[in-house]
Scaffold this motif. Structure first.
Motif, mmCIF file in Angstrom:
data_model
loop_
_atom_site.group_PDB
_atom_site.id
_atom_site.type_symbol
_atom_site.label_atom_id
_atom_site.label_comp_id
_atom_site.label_asym_id
_atom_site.label_seq_id
_atom_site.Cartn_x
_atom_site.Cartn_y
_atom_site.Cartn_z
ATOM 1 N N ALA A 184 44.660 56.379 -16.389
ATOM 2 C CA ALA A 184 44.999 55.094 -17.012
ATOM 3 C C ALA A 184 46.294 54.532 -16.423
ATOM 4 N N GLN A 185 47.284 55.397 -16.198
ATOM 5 C CA GLN A 185 48.540 54.947 -15.595
ATOM 6 C C GLN A 185 48.339 54.467 -14.167
ATOM 7 N N ALA A 186 47.441 55.113 -13.439
ATOM 8 C CA ALA A 186 47.178 54.717 -12.068
ATOM 9 C C ALA A 186 46.480 53.353 -12.006
ATOM 10 N N ARG A 188 40.593 73.598 -27.771
ATOM 11 C CA ARG A 188 41.747 72.718 -27.988
ATOM 12 C C ARG A 188 42.555 72.532 -26.705
ATOM 13 N N GLU A 189 42.745 73.603 -25.934
ATOM 14 C CA GLU A 189 43.474 73.497 -24.667
ATOM 15 C C GLU A 189 42.735 72.591 -23.687
ATOM 16 N N LEU A 190 41.415 72.735 -23.595
ATOM 17 C CA LEU A 190 40.628 71.880 -22.711
ATOM 18 C C LEU A 190 40.676 70.430 -23.173
ATOM 19 N N TYR A 191 40.679 70.221 -24.467
ATOM 20 C CA TYR A 191 40.764 68.870 -25.020
ATOM 21 C C TYR A 191 42.100 68.230 -24.629
ATOM 22 N N GLU A 192 43.180 68.977 -24.788
ATOM 23 C CA GLU A 192 44.499 68.458 -24.423
ATOM 24 C C GLU A 192 44.565 68.154 -22.925
ATOM 25 N N GLN A 193 43.966 69.004 -22.104
ATOM 26 C CA GLN A 193 43.926 68.751 -20.661
ATOM 27 C C GLN A 193 43.132 67.477 -20.363
ATOM 28 N N GLN A 194 42.039 67.283 -21.057
ATOM 29 C CA GLN A 194 41.229 66.087 -20.868
ATOM 30 C C GLN A 194 42.038 64.834 -21.207
ATOM 31 N N LEU A 195 42.788 64.862 -22.302
ATOM 32 C CA LEU A 195 43.619 63.724 -22.674
ATOM 33 C C LEU A 195 44.692 63.457 -21.619
ATOM 34 N N SER A 196 45.272 64.515 -21.093
ATOM 35 C CA SER A 196 46.286 64.384 -20.052
ATOM 36 C C SER A 196 45.714 63.721 -18.808
ATOM 37 N N ARG A 197 44.548 64.130 -18.396
ATOM 38 C CA ARG A 197 43.917 63.559 -17.206
ATOM 39 C C ARG A 197 43.547 62.094 -17.413
ATOM 40 N N ARG A 198 43.076 61.764 -18.612
ATOM 41 C CA ARG A 198 42.774 60.364 -18.913
ATOM 42 C C ARG A 198 44.041 59.513 -18.796
ATOM 43 N N SER A 199 45.144 60.045 -19.281
ATOM 44 C CA SER A 199 46.412 59.334 -19.222
ATOM 45 C C SER A 199 46.855 59.110 -17.777
#
Length: 141
Positions: free
Chosen positions: A137-139, A123-134
């Motif tokens: 995406a913002q960039a 779950r922690e790795l999943y949340e980190q993956q979502l954060s990195r995608r964000s």
């Protein structure tokens, strides 16, 4: 995501990667079921289907990771019912398989503790993956 890969190309390392993949699929399934249930669904039973339903390692890992929370039942025969070969799922199960075979998770307390810890990491790795995608995406906006 695969975390902890080495350059080892031995058969043992390949087997460990396969094992980790099976567990990853089960952790993902657990996450989906928990998410659905937290949003008003009431999933209490999981049914296995396809060729992987015949893989004892795959099924037992899923039972150990998920079925401590839910029932894990084999097999899944909706195709036979949809094709009108049988009038109900129960009828198809009786005719084609061991009806309602339940796969039980390990009763060893360390197995549950181990999988709960690995699921927390998942779950922690999943949340980190979502954060990195964000961030990416913002960039690109």
């Amino acid at each position: 995501m695969v975390c902890g890969l080495t350059l080892d190309t031995s058969e043992k390392q390949l087997a460990l990667l396969y094992f980790a993949t099976v567990q990853g699929i089960a952790y993902g399934t657990r996450h989906i079921v928990e998410h659905c249930n937290s949003h008003g669904h009431k999933i209490e039973t999981l049914l296995a289907c396809g060729g992987l339903a015949k893989n004892p390692l795959y099924i037992q890992e899923h039972a150990d990771i998920i079925a401590s929370l839910y029932s894990w039942v084999l097999p899944f025969l909706h195709g036979a019912v949809a094709a009108k070969k049988y009038s109900s799922l129960n009828e198809a199960m009786k005719a084609l398989n061991a009806a309602g075979q339940v796969i039980h998770p390990s009763k060893h307390p360390k197995v549950k503790k181990y999988h709960d810890a690995k699921y927390r990491v998942f779950r922690e790795l999943y949340e980190q993956q979502l954060s990195r995608r964000s961030i990416i995406a913002q960039a690109l906006d």
